[in-house]
Design a protein around this motif. Structure first.
Motif, PDB file in Angstrom:
ATOM      1  N   GLY A   4       0.819  -1.203   0.000  1.00 40.61           N
ATOM      2  CA  GLY A   4       0.000   0.000   0.000  1.00 40.61           C
ATOM      3  C   GLY A   4       0.853   1.253   0.000  1.00 40.61           C
ATOM      4  N   ARG A   5       0.220   2.382  -0.273  1.00 41.17           N
ATOM      5  CA  ARG A   5       0.937   3.658  -0.404  1.00 41.17           C
ATOM      6  C   ARG A   5       1.714   4.015   0.863  1.00 41.17           C
ATOM      7  N   MET A   6       1.061   3.996   2.023  1.00 41.11           N
ATOM      8  CA  MET A   6       1.733   4.358   3.267  1.00 41.11           C
ATOM      9  C   MET A   6       2.733   3.293   3.690  1.00 41.11           C
ATOM     10  N   GLY A   7       2.318   2.038   3.590  1.00 41.71           N
ATOM     11  CA  GLY A   7       3.194   0.953   4.009  1.00 41.71           C
ATOM     12  C   GLY A   7       4.495   0.928   3.231  1.00 41.71           C
ATOM     13  N   TYR A   8       4.397   1.177   1.938  1.00 42.48           N
ATOM     14  CA  TYR A   8       5.599   1.127   1.106  1.00 42.48           C
ATOM     15  C   TYR A   8       6.427   2.408   1.213  1.00 42.48           C
ATOM     16  N   ASP A  36      22.706   3.304  25.739  1.00 40.77           N
ATOM     17  CA  ASP A  36      23.792   2.615  26.446  1.00 40.77           C
ATOM     18  C   ASP A  36      24.984   2.304  25.539  1.00 40.77           C
ATOM     19  N   GLY A  37      24.916   2.759  24.280  1.00 38.09           N
ATOM     20  CA  GLY A  37      26.002   2.528  23.346  1.00 38.09           C
ATOM     21  C   GLY A  37      25.848   1.290  22.485  1.00 38.09           C
ATOM     22  N   SER A  38      24.897   0.427  22.809  1.00 41.52           N
ATOM     23  CA  SER A  38      24.666  -0.771  22.003  1.00 41.52           C
ATOM     24  C   SER A  38      23.943  -0.396  20.714  1.00 41.52           C
ATOM     25  N   LYS A  39      23.975  -1.327  19.739  1.00 44.59           N
ATOM     26  CA  LYS A  39      23.359  -1.055  18.445  1.00 44.59           C
ATOM     27  C   LYS A  39      22.275  -2.073  18.137  1.00 44.59           C
ATOM     28  N   VAL A  40      21.274  -1.615  17.416  1.00 43.02           N
ATOM     29  CA  VAL A  40      20.201  -2.500  16.969  1.00 43.02           C
ATOM     30  C   VAL A  40      19.887  -2.158  15.525  1.00 43.02           C
ATOM     31  N   THR A  41      19.691  -3.194  14.717  1.00 37.22           N
ATOM     32  CA  THR A  41      19.301  -2.980  13.334  1.00 37.22           C
ATOM     33  C   THR A  41      18.058  -3.803  13.020  1.00 37.22           C
ATOM     34  N   VAL A  42      17.589  -3.718  11.791  1.00 39.82           N
ATOM     35  CA  VAL A  42      16.311  -4.325  11.438  1.00 39.82           C
ATOM     36  C   VAL A  42      16.452  -5.256  10.245  1.00 39.82           C
ATOM     37  N   GLU A  43      15.586  -6.254  10.223  1.00 33.86           N
ATOM     38  CA  GLU A  43      15.491  -7.169   9.082  1.00 33.86           C
ATOM     39  C   GLU A  43      14.018  -7.279   8.709  1.00 33.86           C
ATOM     40  N   PRO A  44      13.582  -6.593   7.646  1.00 33.53           N
ATOM     41  CA  PRO A  44      12.166  -6.625   7.273  1.00 33.53           C
ATOM     42  C   PRO A  44      11.768  -7.910   6.563  1.00 33.53           C
ATOM     43  N   ILE A  45      10.537  -8.314   6.791  1.00 33.32           N
ATOM     44  CA  ILE A  45       9.910  -9.421   6.063  1.00 33.32           C
ATOM     45  C   ILE A  45       8.665  -8.845   5.414  1.00 33.32           C
ATOM     46  N   LEU A  46       8.580  -8.878   4.102  1.00 34.24           N
ATOM     47  CA  LEU A  46       7.474  -8.253   3.391  1.00 34.24           C
ATOM     48  C   LEU A  46       6.286  -9.199   3.289  1.00 34.24           C
ATOM     49  N   ILE A  47       5.104  -8.687   3.648  1.00 34.53           N
ATOM     50  CA  ILE A  47       3.882  -9.491   3.628  1.00 34.53           C
ATOM     51  C   ILE A  47       2.818  -8.751   2.830  1.00 34.53           C
ATOM     52  N   GLY A  48       2.191  -9.469   1.916  1.00 33.61           N
ATOM     53  CA  GLY A  48       1.112  -8.881   1.128  1.00 33.61           C
ATOM     54  C   GLY A  48       0.304  -9.979   0.465  1.00 33.61           C
ATOM     55  N   ARG A  49      -0.808  -9.586  -0.122  1.00 31.37           N
ATOM     56  CA  ARG A  49      -1.684 -10.577  -0.762  1.00 31.37           C
ATOM     57  C   ARG A  49      -1.240 -10.912  -2.184  1.00 31.37           C
ATOM     58  N   ASN A  50      -0.507  -9.991  -2.814  1.00 31.47           N
ATOM     59  CA  ASN A  50      -0.061 -10.185  -4.199  1.00 31.47           C
ATOM     60  C   ASN A  50       1.392 -10.640  -4.183  1.00 31.47           C
ATOM     61  N   GLU A  51       1.612 -11.938  -4.366  1.00 33.11           N
ATOM     62  CA  GLU A  51       2.961 -12.493  -4.259  1.00 33.11           C
ATOM     63  C   GLU A  51       3.910 -11.904  -5.284  1.00 33.11           C
ATOM     64  N   ALA A  52       3.434 -11.715  -6.499  1.00 39.08           N
ATOM     65  CA  ALA A  52       4.300 -11.166  -7.549  1.00 39.08           C
ATOM     66  C   ALA A  52       4.771  -9.760  -7.184  1.00 39.08           C
ATOM     67  N   LYS A  53       3.882  -8.982  -6.606  1.00 44.37           N
ATOM     68  CA  LYS A  53       4.222  -7.603  -6.265  1.00 44.37           C
ATOM     69  C   LYS A  53       5.220  -7.531  -5.121  1.00 44.37           C
ATOM     70  N   ILE A  54       5.008  -8.356  -4.069  1.00 44.54           N
ATOM     71  CA  ILE A  54       5.942  -8.293  -2.943  1.00 44.54           C
ATOM     72  C   ILE A  54       7.286  -8.923  -3.315  1.00 44.54           C
ATOM     73  N   ASP A 105      10.181 -10.651  15.774  1.00 43.74           N
ATOM     74  CA  ASP A 105      10.084  -9.857  16.994  1.00 43.74           C
ATOM     75  C   ASP A 105       8.914  -8.877  16.984  1.00 43.74           C
ATOM     76  N   VAL A 106       8.684  -8.250  15.815  1.00 45.80           N
ATOM     77  CA  VAL A 106       7.682  -7.182  15.704  1.00 45.80           C
ATOM     78  C   VAL A 106       6.762  -7.476  14.530  1.00 45.80           C
ATOM     79  N   VAL A 107       5.463  -7.247  14.744  1.00 48.00           N
ATOM     80  CA  VAL A 107       4.496  -7.305  13.645  1.00 48.00           C
ATOM     81  C   VAL A 107       4.011  -5.885  13.391  1.00 48.00           C
ATOM     82  N   PHE A 108       4.216  -5.418  12.154  1.00 49.26           N
ATOM     83  CA  PHE A 108       3.751  -4.097  11.739  1.00 49.26           C
ATOM     84  C   PHE A 108       2.564  -4.255  10.814  1.00 49.26           C
ATOM     85  N   ASP A 109       1.531  -3.416  10.990  1.00 48.29           N
ATOM     86  CA  ASP A 109       0.349  -3.533  10.148  1.00 48.29           C
ATOM     87  C   ASP A 109      -0.015  -2.208   9.501  1.00 48.29           C
ATOM     88  N   ALA A 110      -0.099  -2.228   8.162  1.00 44.97           N
ATOM     89  CA  ALA A 110      -0.564  -1.073   7.403  1.00 44.97           C
ATOM     90  C   ALA A 110      -1.616  -1.518   6.396  1.00 44.97           C
TER      91      ALA A 110
END
Length: 388
Positions: free
Chosen positions: A16-20, A41-59, A85-90
């Protein structure tokens, strides 16, 4: 050197427009590409996204374009994946309550767009679920992170306005009907049965803007309209617009000091823009006034306020806009969505509550419900306090 922690985020509705645009392209990918964020505290954290959508070709296309390893159409599998770890919903509002409920039940932290549910009952229930589960829940409050509103809030904190008297907001633009020129918004926005409604969409935003800058919303008097009764969908087919495409609201606010403030906010997808930005807010106080958009904020102190005299027989020779001074940022302000994501991720790692959680979102749903009720009943309604 300490190892960088990786937070895996299942991102639902990412096509979707906002999600993307805002969440993947301008928030999560930049956080990933900059090597993550450094915590207090000086430690670092990064992210690893997993793309979820209804249109497999598009994602799949998006995943390959942006170097994302994992994508799927199976939302439930990701919710129940112990490595997530986290579920994001748009995704669509009508699906959000079930998605967030499942994620919370699975022990996932959640970050979500608004509204969090179609009804106040469901929105409050989500806040209760999150509280009982002990997870970190965040709801997008992006406008409070925008440079213009950051400056406006700073003026409030510094006492620039004196006693705040009023607030007014103008939001909106012309959304083409879709017959000759393609519409800039999806057709479901204008169908009530699909969750469309200017009031439902925007009053949850205006609630946190008013709360975050001035104070508690105590009452609402709203008028809604469907100015454009027929629109054309993505297939070029005409359909009846059953949802309101404009909402005109008057709100009574109470500041932390107990002062009463009157706010007026007009929201319309059937208006042509004669403003500097697509949304602008003006605050007037005894000692000064300010106008803020998404990026710019200008102010006028009491001592610098001119003394215009009404005379319709003479042309205006002064430029009122030139009588205002621009408020400096005094800091480098990043994308508002990205800034809130970084704050939320820090809260997840620390195991603490996010300041803009599901209860704040429930108050937004409440204001939208009351706004629609006020319009239907043509009367002012009080806004009751919500507690868990």
């Amino acid at each position: 050197m300490s190892e960088t922690r990786v937070i895996r985020i299942a991102m639902n509705g990412i096509t979707g427009r906002m999600g993307y645009r805002q969440h993947l392209l301008r928030s999560i990918l930049p956080i990933r590409d900059q090597g993550g964020i450094t915590l207090a505290d000086g430690s670092k954290v990064t992210v690893e996204p997993i793309l979820i959508g209804r249109n497999e070709a598009k994602i799949k296309e998006l995943a390959e374009l942006h170097g994302v390893e994992q994508y799927t159409t199976d939302l439930d599998a990701m919710i129940n994946d112990p490595s997530v770890d986290v579920v994001f919903d748009a995704s669509m509002t009508s699906l959000r309550y079930d998605t967030l409920s499942k994620a919370i039940a699975a022990g996932k932290h959640v970050f979500t767009e608004k509204p969090t549910a179609e009804t106040l009952t469901e929105a409050v229930d989500l806040a209760r679920q999150a509280q009982m589960a002990g997870i970190t829940a965040g709801v997008v409050h992006d406008k409070l992170y925008l440079p213009g509103l950051v400056k406006l809030r700073r003026l409030v904190d510094e006492g620039f306005f004196g006693r705040i008297l009023s607030m007014r907001g103008e939001f909106g633009y012309w959304v083409f009907e879709g017959e000759i020129q393609e519409a800039q918004r999806p057709s479901w926005n204008y169908r009530l049965a699909d969750g469309g409604s200017m009031t439902t969409d925007m009053y949850c935003h205006w609630n946190y803007v008013m709360e975050g800058i001035i104070g508690t919303v105590k009452s609402v008097n709203s008028k809604t309209a469907t100015h454009i009764p027929t629109r054309w969908d993505e297939k070029g087919e005409p359909y009846e617009a059953t949802a309101d495409d404009a909402a005109y609201g008057i709100f009574e606010l109470e500041t932390p000091a107990g002062d009463e403030v009157v706010a007026q906010i007009n929201s319309s997808w059937a208006v042509r823009v004669y403003r500097d930005e697509l949304v602008e807010f003006q605050i007037d106080g005894t000692h000064g006034s300010a106008v803020a958009g998404l990026n710019k904020c200008v102010a006028q102190q009491r001592a610098h306020t001119p003394k215009p005299v009404w005379n319709p027989d003479l042309p205006v020779t002064e430029s009122f806009r030139d009588q205002w001074s621009e408020v400096p940022a005094n800091a480098d302000l990043d994308n508002g969505f990205k800034l809130q994501w970084e704050e939320f991720l820090a809260d997840v790692v620390a195991g603490r509550e996010h300041r803009f959680g599901l209860l704040s979102a429930a108050r937004g749903v409440q204001l939208a419900e009351l706004g629609l009720q006020s319009a239907a009943e043509r009367r002012t309604l009080d806004v009751p306090e919500i507690s868990l």
